[in-house]
Design a protein around this motif. Structure first.
Motif, PDB file in Angstrom:
ATOM      1  N   ALA A   1     -23.259   1.583  -0.743  1.00 12.89           N
ATOM      2  CA  ALA A   1     -24.146   0.646  -0.048  1.00 12.89           C
ATOM      3  C   ALA A   1     -24.080  -0.746  -0.650  1.00 12.89           C
ATOM      4  O   ALA A   1     -24.294  -1.749   0.047  1.00 12.89           O
ATOM      5  N   GLY A   2     -23.753  -0.826  -1.940  1.00 10.97           N
ATOM      6  CA  GLY A   2     -23.634  -2.122  -2.587  1.00 10.97           C
ATOM      7  C   GLY A   2     -22.523  -2.971  -1.995  1.00 10.97           C
ATOM      8  O   GLY A   2     -22.557  -4.213  -2.108  1.00 10.97           O
ATOM      9  N   ASP A   3     -21.534  -2.329  -1.335  1.00 12.27           N
ATOM     10  CA  ASP A   3     -20.453  -3.090  -0.708  1.00 12.27           C
ATOM     11  C   ASP A   3     -20.990  -4.022   0.375  1.00 12.27           C
ATOM     12  O   ASP A   3     -20.448  -5.117   0.592  1.00 12.27           O
TER      13      ASP A   3
ATOM     14  N   PRO B   1     -15.482  11.993   7.428  1.00 14.02           N
ATOM     15  CA  PRO B   1     -16.033  12.787   6.320  1.00 14.02           C
ATOM     16  C   PRO B   1     -15.215  12.727   5.033  1.00 14.02           C
ATOM     17  O   PRO B   1     -15.787  12.680   3.941  1.00 14.02           O
ATOM     18  N   HIS B   2     -13.883  12.695   5.164  1.00 15.14           N
ATOM     19  CA  HIS B   2     -13.061  12.699   3.959  1.00 15.14           C
ATOM     20  C   HIS B   2     -13.043  11.339   3.261  1.00 15.14           C
ATOM     21  O   HIS B   2     -12.470  11.193   2.183  1.00 15.14           O
ATOM     22  N   LYS B   3     -13.696  10.339   3.890  1.00 17.54           N
ATOM     23  CA  LYS B   3     -13.793   9.015   3.265  1.00 17.54           C
ATOM     24  C   LYS B   3     -15.225   8.666   2.852  1.00 17.54           C
ATOM     25  O   LYS B   3     -15.447   7.604   2.266  1.00 17.54           O
ATOM     26  N   ASN B   4     -16.180   9.548   3.169  1.00 18.74           N
ATOM     27  CA  ASN B   4     -17.585   9.241   2.863  1.00 18.74           C
ATOM     28  C   ASN B   4     -17.808   8.927   1.398  1.00 18.74           C
ATOM     29  O   ASN B   4     -18.639   8.073   1.053  1.00 18.74           O
TER      30      ASN B   4
ATOM     31  N   ARG C   1     -14.770  -4.915   7.645  1.00 20.23           N
ATOM     32  CA  ARG C   1     -15.808  -4.233   8.437  1.00 20.23           C
ATOM     33  C   ARG C   1     -15.278  -2.928   9.002  1.00 20.23           C
ATOM     34  O   ARG C   1     -15.952  -1.887   8.943  1.00 20.23           O
ATOM     35  N   ARG C   2     -14.085  -2.947   9.559  1.00 17.55           N
ATOM     36  CA  ARG C   2     -13.502  -1.738  10.133  1.00 17.55           C
ATOM     37  C   ARG C   2     -13.317  -0.661   9.080  1.00 17.55           C
ATOM     38  O   ARG C   2     -13.625   0.520   9.306  1.00 17.55           O
ATOM     39  N   ARG C   3     -12.817  -1.033   7.907  1.00 15.46           N
ATOM     40  CA  ARG C   3     -12.571  -0.041   6.847  1.00 15.46           C
ATOM     41  C   ARG C   3     -13.881   0.519   6.286  1.00 15.46           C
ATOM     42  O   ARG C   3     -13.953   1.709   5.961  1.00 15.46           O
ATOM     43  N   LEU C   4     -14.894  -0.320   6.165  1.00 15.47           N
ATOM     44  CA  LEU C   4     -16.189   0.180   5.685  1.00 15.47           C
ATOM     45  C   LEU C   4     -16.798   1.143   6.706  1.00 15.47           C
ATOM     46  O   LEU C   4     -17.396   2.169   6.325  1.00 15.47           O
TER      47      LEU C   4
END
Length: 271
Positions: free
Chosen positions: A193-195, A185-188, A175-178
């Motif tokens: 959404a399927g995750d 922004p650099h991880k967007n 949950r934290r990583r998602l």
């Protein structure tokens, strides 16, 4: 802390507690220093393996979404000579791949002699995602555990050392990583959404992973369950296993051929 292979026939514990680092885990800086030492040793062994051209190593990485497969590839295997490493990321199968048996696309990517191959996901998707989503009947995916064991035995008998790692994270850590992927922004670009839909199937995936690991952790292709909530510890634990196995393999640089001495003399004489 070190990892032991999962015994065949034993379903591993994959609860949240098993994903957490031990209370006495070293500090992050200590772990990074340890990884640097392991990385240097791994690179030296890989150089000999590449020069020897007799055997190969296949490392299989499986994890839930955000489990850290990319991180392990970058931090552990990114230290190796790129000439001797091949990374394959398996996505949803193409129509061509679906027209063959489920191992067809995997066999094409098995590393050649001298190469360390790393699979980001693998043939185990066909007893994980396929099972959880009921993409084929149980009488089909249920036979695949033994088929996988036979396939990996074939590889081992032909000089490919197979190591399999389940990077196990807790539900809270996922949950934290998602959330990080949405907020930073650099991880967007990583967010899918399927995750979240897959997250709803947490218990079904847990059961599928337990069966897959317990039924296919063999002497010739063992599984290791890596507590992966703490990233630096995760990387060190994977590196420790890889280095220990490479040391047992003991690759050697080939001796010079008989013509080498004559060439040396010519060069020393100014030829």
């Amino acid at each position: 802390m070190h990892l032991d292979p999962v015994p065949l026939g034993t379903a591993p514990t994959l609860d949240d507690a098993a994903a957490a680092p031990p209370a006495d885990a070293p500090a992050k800086q200590t772990l990074r220093e340890r990884l640097a030492t392991l990385g240097a040793r791994m690179a030296a062994l890989q150089g000999a393996l590449y020069a020897e051209q007799r055997r190969a190593m296949l490392v299989v990485l499986q994890a839930r979404d955000a489990g850290g497969k990319d991180g392990v590839i970058r931090h552990v295997f990114g230290r190796l000579n790129p000439m001797g490493v091949e990374v394959t990321s398996f996505k949803a199968p193409t129509p061509l791949e679906l027209s063959h048996d489920f191992l067809w696309r995997v066999h094409h990517r098995v590393p050649a002699r001298g190469i360390v191959g790393v699979f980001n996901r693998s043939h185990f998707e066909d007893v994980l995602v396929v099972r959880v989503h009921s993409l084929v009947p149980e009488q089909v995916w249920g036979k695949r555990y033994e088929q996988i064991n036979s396939f990996e035995r074939l590889l081992a008998d032909n000089g490919v050392t197979v190591l399999k790692f389940c990077l196990h994270i807790s539900r809270q850590e996922q949950r934290r990583r998602l959330l990080d992927r949405l907020k930073e922004p650099h991880k967007n670009w990583k967010f899918n959404a399927g995750d979240l839909k897959e997250r709803e199937r947490w218990d079904a995936y847990t059961e599928a992973y337990q069966d897959a690991i317990g039924l296919t952790s063999t002497e010739w292709a063992p599984w290791y369950v890596v507590p992966a909530d703490l990233k630096p510890l995760r990387d060190v634990l994977v590196a420790q296993v890889v280095v220990a196995v490479l040391e047992r393999m003991a690759p050697q640089y080939p001796a010079p051929g008989p013509e080498a001495e004559e060439l040396r003399r010519l060069l020393e004489a100014g030829g």
